[in-house]
Scaffold this motif. Structure first.
Motif: not given
Length: 195
Positions: A147-163
């Motif tokens: 999980l990173f804090d560089d995602g879009p609104k509304p959360t600002g989160k990016r769950y970077c997940i292995n396929s």
């Protein structure tokens, strides 16, 4: 200069691990360099290692059970845009919705939110000389990604997940389409992905 060499070493190591050569490095490097290993925790759903090795592909096992990482831009769900839900490949728990999926440009499927807050557990990961937040399935403890804090609104989160840690399920068929499938000799499984 020494700091640059250390950083270069960790970047090269991270790249090599992303290329599927983790077993060589995990055995060659001391645990302190690799970072904290997952603490022993009791999960609501558990499977034996033998069962998982039979049921999962070698890559699914390596990523979900040994905290591996698939190579960027190679995963089945990276560019997938169909409507539906993404489930844990190990236990089938629902984790993410297609409505929160976005193209982050990172090379891995990315989501700005989980389907339910309790679906994904978070823990500190200090492997490879950096601090990240590891994401795991809250039901079985399978490693999903970070999980990173560089995602879009509304959360600002990016769950970077292995396929390979995910299974996709399209929306359930309507009763009318199930009846049509049965009448035409269809299997009647509503197009659901087997987990």
């Amino acid at each position: 200069m020494a700091a640059l060499l250390r950083r270069g070493f960790f970047l090269a190591l991270h790249h090599a691990l992303g290329q599927g050569r983790s077993s060589v490095y995990h055995h060659a490097l001391p645990a302190a360099l690799l970072g904290a290993r997952r603490t022993v925790k009791s999960w609501p759903v558990s499977f034996s290692q033998e069962e998982l090795k039979k049921r999962l592909t070698p890559m699914q096992f390596q990523i979900t059970q040994e905290r591996g990482t698939e190579s960027a831009f190679t995963g089945e769900w990276t560019y997938h845009k169909d409507e539906g839900t993404y489930h844990c490949v190990v236990c089938g728990a629902v984790l993410f919705s297609s409505s929160s999926k976005f193209d982050s440009g990172s090379g891995w499927p990315s989501f700005f939110d989980v389907l339910k807050e309790e679906s994904v557990s978070l823990s500190d990961d200090f492997s490879y000389g950096m601090h990240r937040i590891e994401t795991t399935c809250s039901q079985c403890g399978a490693h999903l990604g970070h999980l990173f804090d560089d995602g879009p609104k509304p959360t600002g989160k990016r769950y970077c997940i292995n396929s390979v840690s995910l299974a996709f399920q399209p929306p359930a068929s309507t009763p009318a389409s199930e009846a049509e499938a049965g009448a035409s000799g269809g299997s009647g499984n509503s197009g659901k992905t087997e987990l």
